[in-house]
Design an enzyme around this catalytic site. Structure first.
Site, PDB file in Angstrom:
ATOM      1  N   SER A  18      37.139  27.140 -18.962  1.00 48.35           N
ATOM      2  CA  SER A  18      37.539  27.217 -20.375  1.00 48.35           C
ATOM      3  C   SER A  18      39.046  27.415 -20.577  1.00 48.35           C
ATOM      4  O   SER A  18      39.638  26.770 -21.449  1.00 48.35           O
ATOM      5  CB  SER A  18      36.752  28.310 -21.096  1.00 48.35           C
ATOM      6  OG  SER A  18      35.396  27.945 -21.151  1.00 48.35           O
ATOM      7  N   LYS A  67      25.389  35.995 -24.109  1.00 49.14           N
ATOM      8  CA  LYS A  67      25.220  35.227 -25.347  1.00 49.14           C
ATOM      9  C   LYS A  67      24.284  35.914 -26.347  1.00 49.14           C
ATOM     10  O   LYS A  67      24.476  35.796 -27.550  1.00 49.14           O
ATOM     11  CB  LYS A  67      24.714  33.818 -25.029  1.00 49.14           C
ATOM     12  CG  LYS A  67      25.770  32.949 -24.348  1.00 49.14           C
ATOM     13  CD  LYS A  67      25.300  31.527 -24.143  1.00 49.14           C
ATOM     14  CE  LYS A  67      26.366  30.726 -23.390  1.00 49.14           C
ATOM     15  NZ  LYS A  67      26.019  29.321 -23.227  1.00 49.14           N
ATOM     16  N   GLY A 130      15.497  28.955 -21.176  1.00 47.97           N
ATOM     17  CA  GLY A 130      16.450  30.054 -21.267  1.00 47.97           C
ATOM     18  C   GLY A 130      17.400  29.856 -22.449  1.00 47.97           C
ATOM     19  O   GLY A 130      17.108  29.107 -23.392  1.00 47.97           O
ATOM     20  N   GLY A 234      26.972  17.744 -17.174  1.00 48.17           N
ATOM     21  CA  GLY A 234      27.299  18.486 -18.383  1.00 48.17           C
ATOM     22  C   GLY A 234      28.781  18.711 -18.640  1.00 48.17           C
ATOM     23  O   GLY A 234      29.137  19.529 -19.498  1.00 48.17           O
TER      24      GLY A 234
HETATM   25  P1  NAP Z   1      19.131  31.115 -18.256  1.00 46.69           P
HETATM   26  O1  NAP Z   1      19.041  31.648 -19.641  1.00 46.69           O
HETATM   27  O2  NAP Z   1      19.269  32.063 -17.124  1.00 46.69           O
HETATM   28  O3  NAP Z   1      17.773  30.229 -18.019  1.00 46.69           O
HETATM   29  C1  NAP Z   1      17.510  29.679 -16.778  1.00 46.69           C
HETATM   30  C2  NAP Z   1      16.327  28.704 -16.863  1.00 46.69           C
HETATM   31  O4  NAP Z   1      16.242  28.003 -15.613  1.00 46.69           O
HETATM   32  C3  NAP Z   1      14.966  29.375 -17.097  1.00 46.69           C
HETATM   33  O5  NAP Z   1      14.182  28.537 -17.890  1.00 46.69           O
HETATM   34  C4  NAP Z   1      14.400  29.469 -15.655  1.00 46.69           C
HETATM   35  O6  NAP Z   1      13.003  29.443 -15.582  1.00 46.69           O
HETATM   36  C5  NAP Z   1      14.933  28.181 -15.061  1.00 46.69           C
HETATM   37  N1  NAP Z   1      15.061  28.252 -13.604  1.00 46.69           N
HETATM   38  C6  NAP Z   1      15.833  29.106 -12.887  1.00 46.69           C
HETATM   39  N2  NAP Z   1      15.734  28.848 -11.566  1.00 46.69           N
HETATM   40  C7  NAP Z   1      14.860  27.800 -11.452  1.00 46.69           C
HETATM   41  C8  NAP Z   1      14.328  27.086 -10.336  1.00 46.69           C
HETATM   42  N3  NAP Z   1      14.693  27.367  -9.082  1.00 46.69           N
HETATM   43  N4  NAP Z   1      13.471  26.073 -10.594  1.00 46.69           N
HETATM   44  C9  NAP Z   1      13.114  25.752 -11.854  1.00 46.69           C
HETATM   45  N5  NAP Z   1      13.580  26.404 -12.951  1.00 46.69           N
HETATM   46  C10 NAP Z   1      14.433  27.427 -12.755  1.00 46.69           C
HETATM   47  O7  NAP Z   1      20.334  30.072 -18.094  1.00 46.69           O
HETATM   48  P2  NAP Z   1      20.991  29.182 -19.254  1.00 46.69           P
HETATM   49  O8  NAP Z   1      22.070  29.919 -19.930  1.00 46.69           O
HETATM   50  O9  NAP Z   1      19.880  28.630 -20.092  1.00 46.69           O
HETATM   51  O10 NAP Z   1      21.722  28.020 -18.389  1.00 46.69           O
HETATM   52  C11 NAP Z   1      20.976  26.958 -17.834  1.00 46.69           C
HETATM   53  C12 NAP Z   1      21.907  25.898 -17.262  1.00 46.69           C
HETATM   54  O11 NAP Z   1      22.672  25.284 -18.306  1.00 46.69           O
HETATM   55  C13 NAP Z   1      22.920  26.404 -16.237  1.00 46.69           C
HETATM   56  O12 NAP Z   1      23.018  25.447 -15.197  1.00 46.69           O
HETATM   57  C14 NAP Z   1      24.224  26.458 -17.043  1.00 46.69           C
HETATM   58  O13 NAP Z   1      25.364  26.309 -16.205  1.00 46.69           O
HETATM   59  C15 NAP Z   1      24.048  25.237 -17.929  1.00 46.69           C
HETATM   60  N6  NAP Z   1      24.871  25.246 -19.166  1.00 46.69           N
HETATM   61  C16 NAP Z   1      25.825  24.281 -19.301  1.00 46.69           C
HETATM   62  C17 NAP Z   1      26.602  24.245 -20.455  1.00 46.69           C
HETATM   63  C18 NAP Z   1      27.655  23.166 -20.629  1.00 46.69           C
HETATM   64  O14 NAP Z   1      28.511  23.297 -21.510  1.00 46.69           O
HETATM   65  N7  NAP Z   1      27.613  22.109 -19.864  1.00 46.69           N
HETATM   66  C19 NAP Z   1      26.426  25.205 -21.469  1.00 46.69           C
HETATM   67  C20 NAP Z   1      25.423  26.180 -21.302  1.00 46.69           C
HETATM   68  C21 NAP Z   1      24.660  26.199 -20.134  1.00 46.69           C
HETATM   69  P3  NAP Z   1      12.114  30.792 -15.720  1.00 46.69           P
HETATM   70  O15 NAP Z   1      11.865  30.977 -17.180  1.00 46.69           O
HETATM   71  O16 NAP Z   1      10.879  30.457 -14.952  1.00 46.69           O
HETATM   72  O17 NAP Z   1      12.909  31.913 -15.096  1.00 46.69           O
END
Ligand code: NAP
Length: 268
Positions: A18, A67, A130, A234
């Protein structure tokens, strides 16, 4: 007068792109960048934000794991943050903390404008339940998506999220290959652990999008490419959500294409 400051707050924060993105935006207007990184210990979010405000802090981008705390701290909540139940942007003034969520709008901007995908009437599979998944559902619906099929490692979380909007249904991850879809979005964090999200791809896919970027994007992008499906990471979303934040703070909407190209060159 205390100078105005901006920053990204999270933990861990040292790898955040960022500050680089916002320095690129500031450069477009001939401004000096004033955007830092704040590493915040668990349980210290509110007091860290207050200290930042007292030292002239006017805007924060908020990343993992704060968040939801950012949303709870706000005195004024914009609709996108309310729908997501989480915030990635804070606007700080003497007596108000206003929160917003630009993640979903940033994703839609990248999909529709940068990648030329017409989302209208599409059936989309969304992996994950998530913070990121909850932030992108309403913007996708607003962009005209017909139906979202939610799959998640933990089915109960997908089922709970499916209650949050119309045109959403949760299916077990093992049943993903039976749900024909036009596009698929990986909003799980499996890639950050070096793994694909653990499902067989549905039939009919024309495109796939992985919210992660860099090394974390590779496992799912490889799964898509092996199946002959157009795969995007992303990085564009990252630049677009940042541009929307910049506009909220400064009322100027920066150009993003060159910034995304510079980011891509930077992360290799
Ligand atoms: P989060 O709230 O921690 O949620 C993680 C999610 O991933 C949950 O649904 C979890 O499932 C699932 N998960 C974790 N490990 C897994 C595995 N080994 N196999 C299958 N599912 C798995 O994280 P988040 O904030 O939503 O972020 C998710 C992703 O989005 C990250 O990679 C982050 O870097 C990316 N992101 C990118 C941007 C961008 O601007 N490009 C912005 C925001 C986020 P369970 O419910 O079963 O635990």
């Amino acid at each position: 007068m205390i100078p105005e400051h901006y920053a990204v707050i999270g933990s861990p924060i040292r790898h955040s792109l960022s500050p680089f993105i916002h320095a690129c935006f500031a450069e477009q207007y001939g401004w000096l960048p004033d955007y830092g990184r704040i590493e915040c210990a668990p349980g210290q979010f509110e007091q860290t934000v207050c200290a930042f405000m007292q030292n002239g802090g006017r805007g924060l981008n908020v990343t993992l794991p704060f968040k939801h705390e950012a949303f709870s701290l706000a005195t004024t909540v914009q609709p996108a943050a309310r729908q997501a139940g989480a915030a990635n942007v804070l606007c700080l003034a003497a007596d108000t903390v206003c929160c917003d969520n630009t993640d979903g709008a940033g994703l839609v901007q990248d999909l529709t404008v940068n990648l030329g995908i017409d989302l209208k009437d599409q059936r989309i599979m969304l992996i994950g339940a998530g913070g990121a998944a909850s932030g992108i559902i309403h913007p996708l619906c607003k962009a005209g998506v017909r139906e979202i099929v939610l799959v998640n490692r933990t089915l109960e979380r997908a089922e709970a999220l499916a209650q949050s909007a119309d045109h959403l249904q949760a299916v077990p991850i093992q049943a993903a290959s039976r749900e024909a879809c036009d596009g698929i979005i990986n909003a799980s964090s499996a890639g950050l652990q070096g793994k694909p999200p653990g499902l067989q791809l549905p039939p009919g896919l024309r495109w796939g999008y992985e919210l992660a970027y860099g090394r974390g994007a590779q496992p799912f992008m490889a799964q898509l490419r092996t199946a002959g499906i157009r795969a995007n990471d992303g990085l564009g979303m990252l630049a677009e959500q940042a541009a929307l934040s910049f506009n909220i703070w400064h009322d100027h909407y920066p150009e993003t294409a060159t910034v995304t190209a510079r980011l891509r060159a930077r992360i290799g």
